[in-house]
Motif scaffolding. Sequence first.
Motif, short mmCIF file in Angstrom:
data_model
loop_
_atom_site.label_atom_id
_atom_site.label_comp_id
_atom_site.label_asym_id
_atom_site.label_seq_id
_atom_site.Cartn_x
_atom_site.Cartn_y
_atom_site.Cartn_z
N VAL A 239 1.01 -1.32 0.08
CA VAL A 239 -0.03 0.08 -0.02
C VAL A 239 0.70 1.25 0.01
CG1 VAL A 239 -2.23 1.28 1.07
CG2 VAL A 239 -2.12 -1.17 1.39
N LEU A 240 2.40 1.96 1.22
CA LEU A 240 3.02 2.22 0.76
C LEU A 240 3.39 2.55 -0.77
CD1 LEU A 240 4.80 2.14 3.98
CD2 LEU A 240 3.01 3.69 3.80
N GLU A 241 4.13 1.02 -1.01
CA GLU A 241 4.60 1.30 -2.31
C GLU A 241 3.91 2.27 -3.52
OE1 GLU A 241 6.37 -2.36 -3.26
OE2 GLU A 241 7.70 -1.48 -3.14
N ARG A 242 1.96 2.08 -3.31
CA ARG A 242 1.05 2.51 -4.55
C ARG A 242 0.93 3.82 -4.54
NH1 ARG A 242 -1.95 -1.70 -3.14
NH2 ARG A 242 -3.48 -0.73 -2.37
N LEU A 243 1.29 4.22 -2.74
CA LEU A 243 1.20 5.89 -2.50
C LEU A 243 2.27 6.33 -2.96
CD1 LEU A 243 -0.57 5.58 1.39
CD2 LEU A 243 -1.41 6.93 -0.49
N GLN A 244 3.49 6.16 -2.74
CA GLN A 244 4.61 6.75 -3.27
C GLN A 244 4.47 6.50 -5.03
OE1 GLN A 244 8.17 3.81 -4.28
NE2 GLN A 244 9.01 5.69 -3.94
N THR A 245 3.55 5.81 -5.64
CA THR A 245 4.09 5.75 -6.99
C THR A 245 2.32 6.85 -7.23
OG1 THR A 245 3.87 3.24 -7.08
CG2 THR A 245 3.50 4.57 -9.12
N ASP A 246 2.13 7.21 -6.77
CA ASP A 246 0.36 7.92 -6.83
C ASP A 246 0.94 9.48 -6.54
OD1 ASP A 246 -1.04 6.19 -7.60
OD2 ASP A 246 -2.28 6.44 -5.60
N GLY A 247 2.41 9.53 -6.12
CA GLY A 247 2.79 10.91 -6.07
C GLY A 247 3.35 10.91 -3.99
#
Length: 175
Positions: free
Chosen positions: A83-91
Amino acid sequence: MVKPLMILPPVAFAGLALAFYVGMQKGDQALPSMTEGRPAPAVTVTPLGAGAAPTDADLRAPGVKLLNFWASWCVPCRVEHPVLERLQTDGVVINGVNYKDKADDALGLLKELGNPYARLGADSGRMALDWGVYGVPETYVIDAKGVVVLRWAGPITDQVLEQTIRPAMAKAAAD
């Protein structure tokens, strides 16, 4: 022929694993937060790895950002990692604080799973005390003024992300 006592350990283990999984889906929000609605406490970490460590100035920088306390030995931290990686991908800017961990273990976990953190530091426990951390993982949503909008105790699951973290980020962006 299978003896009943041979079946008992795997069944008990499966029941315990299910109980832990269900328990991890619930953040422990019954614990009061000493930081919500207040300026973020000081950031006192040592650098971890080759990148820069988070600073007080980073938490007061423009935009919404997260501060995530985690450890390599923390199983729920592994649960929330995608989930943290997806947030990072979202900027989303995520500052990581590795809590009471060995540097090699922490960096090994990030090498294995990926590094979602813009800045990364290590804490021996002093910073966590100042922030009121009860255990890892804990995540703080911080607005552009450096004010803590939300403290989330427990892993960020997809449900927590959509029902709690994203609304807090929207509130932080509006402030």
